[in-house]
Design an enzyme around this catalytic site. Structure first.
Site, PDB file in Angstrom:
ATOM      1  N   ASP A 267      -9.273   0.236 -45.072  1.00  0.00           N
ATOM      2  CA  ASP A 267      -7.841   0.100 -45.345  1.00  0.00           C
ATOM      3  C   ASP A 267      -7.594  -0.413 -46.755  1.00  0.00           C
ATOM      4  O   ASP A 267      -6.452  -0.554 -47.179  1.00  0.00           O
ATOM      5  CB  ASP A 267      -7.145  -0.774 -44.299  1.00  0.00           C
ATOM      6  CG  ASP A 267      -7.607  -2.224 -44.303  1.00  0.00           C
ATOM      7  OD1 ASP A 267      -8.610  -2.544 -44.972  1.00  0.00           O
ATOM      8  OD2 ASP A 267      -6.958  -3.046 -43.621  1.00  0.00           O
TER       9      ASP A 267
ATOM     10  N   ASP B 165     -13.328  -1.229 -42.834  1.00  0.00           N
ATOM     11  CA  ASP B 165     -12.481  -0.307 -42.075  1.00  0.00           C
ATOM     12  C   ASP B 165     -11.688   0.622 -42.983  1.00  0.00           C
ATOM     13  O   ASP B 165     -10.855   1.388 -42.507  1.00  0.00           O
ATOM     14  CB  ASP B 165     -11.545  -1.073 -41.145  1.00  0.00           C
ATOM     15  CG  ASP B 165     -10.456  -1.848 -41.883  1.00  0.00           C
ATOM     16  OD1 ASP B 165     -10.672  -2.190 -43.065  1.00  0.00           O
ATOM     17  OD2 ASP B 165      -9.403  -2.120 -41.285  1.00  0.00           O
TER      18      ASP B 165
ATOM     19  N   ASP C  61     -13.754  -1.066 -47.994  1.00  0.00           N
ATOM     20  CA  ASP C  61     -14.244  -2.157 -47.158  1.00  0.00           C
ATOM     21  C   ASP C  61     -14.603  -1.596 -45.787  1.00  0.00           C
ATOM     22  O   ASP C  61     -14.587  -0.380 -45.583  1.00  0.00           O
ATOM     23  CB  ASP C  61     -13.221  -3.290 -47.078  1.00  0.00           C
ATOM     24  CG  ASP C  61     -11.956  -2.894 -46.331  1.00  0.00           C
ATOM     25  OD1 ASP C  61     -11.678  -1.685 -46.237  1.00  0.00           O
ATOM     26  OD2 ASP C  61     -11.233  -3.794 -45.851  1.00  0.00           O
TER      27      ASP C  61
ATOM     28  N   SER D 217     -12.410  -5.549 -40.601  1.00  0.00           N
ATOM     29  CA  SER D 217     -12.104  -5.179 -41.983  1.00  0.00           C
ATOM     30  C   SER D 217     -13.204  -5.627 -42.944  1.00  0.00           C
ATOM     31  O   SER D 217     -14.336  -5.163 -42.868  1.00  0.00           O
ATOM     32  CB  SER D 217     -10.745  -5.753 -42.371  1.00  0.00           C
ATOM     33  OG  SER D 217     -10.274  -5.229 -43.566  1.00  0.00           O
TER      34      SER D 217
END
Length: 450
Positions: free
Chosen positions: A247, A245, A243, A101
């Site tokens: 999410d 990833d 960010d 992440s």
């Protein structure tokens, strides 16, 4: 939480804490646990972000899964919410995302999604962890070994969800900071499909620069580019940063100022409530949600329910209370009518579509929220349990006396990094900072330099 699973799956320094051997074991144990409820003819979807360690760990976890006889569909680089969406849309047995992440380049992680697209429960993760070294796990041979295949076209299943949720964005210029991460293709492409003029930055597949001075963890480059475009472009200009990833997402408004997660959630909650689509007129936030956000919701006749930090705990409170909408100050936003996990691209589509539909600037949509001064101090520690030390508890009690009911303090260990976080919030900025630093000094004095 167990030894390996934290608040967001397994996470650590790739090839250090998180070795290929561990990834292999997690793949085997995870596939075995999932087999209890899912027929063996249903594959497990595996995606990753752009980190350099991604292919290494992907190979290991795919090997672990297929060694139990379960097939794998590898979708390549994709946002975390894309794995969840693909899993449900093709009725897969589960999904796995390989990503750390927002964490630094050297870190990586493994998170599972069930067949329903939701992250696994603590109990299921504990069961997986208990089987990591179990020699009795299935080990078929011959034609019964699982097959791994690449299926990059499945990303279109996620992309179509974004298109369906969006409105006409023509006339809007959107600067997209993809953080050299999982949204480097999907991020810019979705807004262009919806009619916006797109300026993409940090949009290369370059895991050596993921989250480095860019993206949702550092908005300075995005702010600068938005202001440049404002100076040279007619019509509204806004920005979004994902960010690693994707999410989470944070935003920059038409003047180049930052809209954090609280302000974004206020805009989205107002819109849902105005259309009668916010169950119980309730938003789920976290203990980090600003008091100003809570007061702004109250003025709209809306209620804030606070959960522990981490989108899994926000989601737990949402599902337990029958609520639709929630999220975090950091930019994780969950709308259960549109997905099962934090989804940066979907949040951006929803936010920009509201601005376009109402012909209202983002800064005006977020009006009416006074942000209480909030200071967050991250103290790097060798042992996160130092936050429970009697001296720290005494320091917290002293801080609460100083705040005298006019603010709050929260001291908690990070779920993903070797940090203890000290958050203080009150109506006076100088006092807020002094109190936070005082408690942080106490913690630093109790832990060796790391």
């Amino acid at each position: 939480m167990g030894t390996y699973f934290g608040t967001d799956g397994v996470r650590g320094v790739a090839n250090g804490d998180l070795t290929p051997e561990l990834a292999y074991a997690v793949g085997r144990a995870g596939a075995a646990v999932i087999a209890h409820a899912q027929p063996m003819d249903r594959p497990i979807v595996v995606g990753r972000d752009t980190r350099l360690s991604g292919p290494m760990l992907e190979g290991a976890i795919v090997a672990g899964i297929t060694s139990t006889g379960r097939n794998v569909l590898q979708v390549g680089v994709v946002p975390t919410p894309g794995v969840a969406a693909i899993t449900t849309r093709i009725e897969a047995a589960a999904g796995v995302m390989i990503s750390a992440s927002h964490n630094p380049i050297e870190d990586n992680g493994i998170k599972f999604f069930g067949a329903d697209g939701f992250k696994l429960s603590d109990a299921t993760e504990s069961e997986i962890e208990s089987l990591l070294a179990d020699p009795s796990l299935p080990r078929p041979t011959g034609l019964d070994i699982g097959i791994a295949s690449h299926a990059r076209g499945l990303i279109d299943r996620y992309f179509s969800l974004l298109v369906e949720a969006g409105g006409d964005l023509s006339g809007l210029t959107i600067v997209v900071d993809a953080a050299f991460g999982a949204a480097h293709l999907v991020g810019p492409k979705i807004f262009a499909r919806l009619g916006a003029r797109v300026v993409a930055i940090n949009d290369e597949d370059d895991g050596s620069r993921i989250n480095v001075a860019c993206g949702a963890t550092d908005l300075r480059m995005l702010q600068g580019r938005v202001r440049d475009e404002i100076a040279r472009t007619s019509g509204p200009v806004v920005g979004v940063a994902f960010d690693g990833d994707a999410d989470r997402a944070l935003f920059v408004d038409e003047r180049g100022d930052i809209l954090n997660g609280d302000r974004v959630m206020l805009i989205l909650a107002r819109d849902l409530a105005g259309r009668g689509e916010l169950p119980a007129n309730t938003v789920v936030g976290t203990v980090m949600s600003n008091m100003g956000f809570e007061k702004a919701l109250e003025r709209e006749g809306l209620r804030l329910v606070r959960a522990a930090v981490g989108d899994r705990y926000v989601l737990e409170a949402m599902r337990g209370g029958g609520y639709r909408f929630g999220g975090e100050q950091s930019g994780h936003v969950i709308d259960l009518q549109r997905g099962t996990t934090g989804d940066g691209p979907m949040t951006a589509v929803a936010l920009f579509s509201i601005a376009a539909r109402t012909r209202t600037p983002l800064r005006d949509l977020a009006a009416g929220m006074s942000v209480y001064p909030q200071v967050l101090v991250n103290v790097r520690v060798a042992d996160k349990s130092v936050g429970d030390h009697p001296a720290v508890r005494d320091a917290i009690a002293a801080a609460e006396r100083v705040l005298a009911g006019d603010g709050r303090i929260l001291v908690r260990p990070s779920g993903t990094e070797p940090l203890v976080r000290v958050m203080v919030e009150s109506t006076d900025e100088a006092r807020t900072r002094d109190v936070a630093e005082s408690v942080a000094r106490t913690i630093r004095g109790l832990t060796p330099a790391v």
